[in-house]
Scaffold this motif. Sequence first.
Motif, PDB file in Angstrom:
ATOM      1  N   SER A 576      15.554  39.340  25.794  1.00  0.00           N
ATOM      2  CA  SER A 576      16.236  40.424  25.080  1.00  0.00           C
ATOM      3  C   SER A 576      15.317  41.026  24.018  1.00  0.00           C
ATOM      4  CB  SER A 576      17.585  40.002  24.480  1.00  0.00           C
ATOM      5  OG  SER A 576      17.431  39.449  23.197  1.00  0.00           O
ATOM      6  N   THR A 580      18.167  45.797  24.594  1.00  0.00           N
ATOM      7  CA  THR A 580      19.206  45.050  25.306  1.00  0.00           C
ATOM      8  C   THR A 580      20.577  45.688  25.120  1.00  0.00           C
ATOM      9  OG1 THR A 580      17.908  43.131  24.772  1.00  0.00           O
ATOM     10  CG2 THR A 580      20.073  42.710  25.677  1.00  0.00           C
ATOM     11  N   GLY A 607      18.425  42.648  30.291  1.00  0.00           N
ATOM     12  CA  GLY A 607      19.103  43.426  29.266  1.00  0.00           C
ATOM     13  C   GLY A 607      19.114  44.918  29.472  1.00  0.00           C
ATOM     14  N   ASN A 611      13.413  48.295  32.183  1.00  0.00           N
ATOM     15  CA  ASN A 611      12.411  47.298  32.589  1.00  0.00           C
ATOM     16  C   ASN A 611      12.976  46.169  33.420  1.00  0.00           C
ATOM     17  OD1 ASN A 611      10.210  48.454  31.238  1.00  0.00           O
ATOM     18  ND2 ASN A 611      11.133  47.785  29.329  1.00  0.00           N
TER      19      ASN A 611
HETATM   20  S1  SF4 Z   1      14.358  43.623  30.320  1.00  0.00           S
HETATM   21 FE1  SF4 Z   1      14.768  45.294  28.901  1.00  0.00          FE
HETATM   22  S2  SF4 Z   1      16.125  44.346  27.393  1.00  0.00           S
HETATM   23 FE2  SF4 Z   1      15.164  42.667  28.448  1.00  0.00          FE
HETATM   24  S3  SF4 Z   1      13.361  42.154  27.164  1.00  0.00           S
HETATM   25 FE3  SF4 Z   1      12.677  43.563  28.792  1.00  0.00          FE
HETATM   26  S4  SF4 Z   1      12.802  45.587  27.825  1.00  0.00           S
HETATM   27 FE4  SF4 Z   1      14.039  44.208  26.557  1.00  0.00          FE
END
Ligand code: SF4
Length: 666
Positions: A576, A580, A607, A611
């Motif tokens: 996160s 998130t 989250g 990405n």
């Molecule tokens: S997936 Fe999205 S919310 Fe999770 S750490 Fe990576 S950038 Fe942040």
Amino acid sequence: MQSTIKNVKKYCNSLTEYSRYTTREVFIGDVPLGSKNPIRIQSMTTTDTMNTIATVEQTIRMVDAGCEYVRITAPSLNEAKNLENIKNELRKRGYKVPLIADIHFTPNAAEMAARIVEKVRVNPGNYVDKKKFDLIEYTDSEYQEEIDRIRERFTPLVKICKEYGTTMRIGTNHGSLSDRIMSRYGDTPLGMVESALEFLRICEDENYHNIVLSMKASNPQVMVQAYRLLVNKMEEEGMSYPLHLGVTEAGGGEDGRIKSALGIGALLEDGLGDTIRVSLTEDPEFEAPVAIALANRYLGREKHKPIKPIDEILVDPFIFNKRKTSEVLSIGGSNVPRVVSDYSNRKIVSQKDLVDIGYTYDEPTDKWNLSDTAADLIYLGKNILPFDCPNGLKAIYDYKIWEELKNSYNSYPIFTTREFLQSGKKSGELNLVKLIINDLSDYLIDKIKNDNSVVIVLETNNLHGMPEQRKAFFDLIINKIETPVIIKRDYPEILFENLQLYSSTDFGTLLIDGFGDGVWISSDNIKITEEKPGTYVKSFIKRTESKEKIINRLLFNILQAARQRISKTEYIACPSCGRTLFDLQETTEMIRKRTEHLKGVKIAIMGCIVNGPGEMADADYGYVGSGVDKITLYREKNIVRRNIPSKNAVDELIEIIKEDGNWVNP
Ligand code: SF4
């Protein structure tokens, strides 16, 4: 007496003599890393970057917990600009910690952040490009055009970093390699390394060298191979950039710590790594103590007892290859690594004593039920089992006791090397022989080689224990011995949080190199740290749990993290950040509660949609935040439900798992 490893597979100074691999010194603000500097600890905030005070306060908690650098996400220009306010507020409060901007996709945010903070992190898989998951065939000239396009968009950032004295991390992520790299190399360690080198060569052409590199993956095996290959390629190209170590999307709790220790520890054992970030799906201040414990284990390591050098790496350190072994009573061969439970210090009174290692006795039917984490062997030492050993479990006694047993059904001896060479009586099926590397004399080798009932129990009393045991595996390979080996480690008196990290490193490194047909931990006393406010240490064990239960669970978890024996669901959860869209810790726990019995299924909980999908690695299913109270569900990389209300999302995820025939009732 450092060995001169044949260069073709060289990835560290020595496989047997501990020393830090020397890299170039790079300054991040006033705190240098690389070269002879201590291994630096860092982490990343999870607050909204636009919320200056919340980010500042979380940063302070992280610094107090031991972070020497703090990373903050800057997904767009606005957040990049707000880094200035965060930095000013921190300085006003007396905190000089260097800040790092985490950049995805947007060059303008990177170029702004590079003027404000001490370091920027770019991901070569998504800097400039949005990933389309297209497998395009690139001709050489089309590929070159792509590189030229990247050069044009990336060079301005390099120039700004040079001008402002800003450092850069080129951070490759296994789950988010560009379509270009994927089409040419696939999602392999080589693809990860090439992805970084494309950007690195542009930096070198600009004579910019304030660079740190990382090769993160959620699968520790891939991660370790990629870092090793990166060092190997850097050696070839005359580069020596510092390494930032991390296992990404490791999840939280015990699993997250084990996965992180396995990947990071495997590299630290060989002297690699200049800075560590442990990513956990927990508040970030809980990450630093784990990283510190991992790094501190190597203080003074160079004083270890000498181990004879290895001149040639006999296994490919960049590809997984399991050591070929013969099968001895379901140990070795194509069997999964076996788990030994040590009951030598615990008197067994009734069948109930075996519940802790996965065996439940049903008296009315006189049957044993086995859990997915039922141990395979039980070492009793001098204690006698007062009932018949359940089928599926092998009882191991010290040789002298076994020799005198009246009922030796399902019971086997363990010998010292002297006993083995001198004894007359042996089992016709299975004889375990305890030894350390120095016991491997020509005479013993000859005896073992010609006895297909032997399983070696490999111990060590060297401070540099894993490399000593690895050297023993090399010796067995050189002598063409295919006898199965159970890896045994003793941790006499140890804090649980250290046991978890140390054993994951010690066993995990050997397992991901394809060594080990079984695992065995022995410990006289596992201590539990009091969880107090401000200490940021979590134990994850109950005071009422027995030592045997704790160790059994730990060993199965290590085997799962090393992907050598799957006994439960695997969760790939992002740590996160400011992007998130839901409470990751709570959601992960909710999904875990309903799916943790789905052995072998991999579920990613990410989250954000920006990405998340790219970084879900090889998950079977993805649960990804795609808006406020909105979730998008994936089957592998494909969307199967888009923007559904979060209150229904777990039920729908289970429906999809059922549609695929992957559901079983708990
Ligand atoms: S997936 Fe999205 S919310 Fe999770 S750490 Fe990576 S950038 Fe942040």
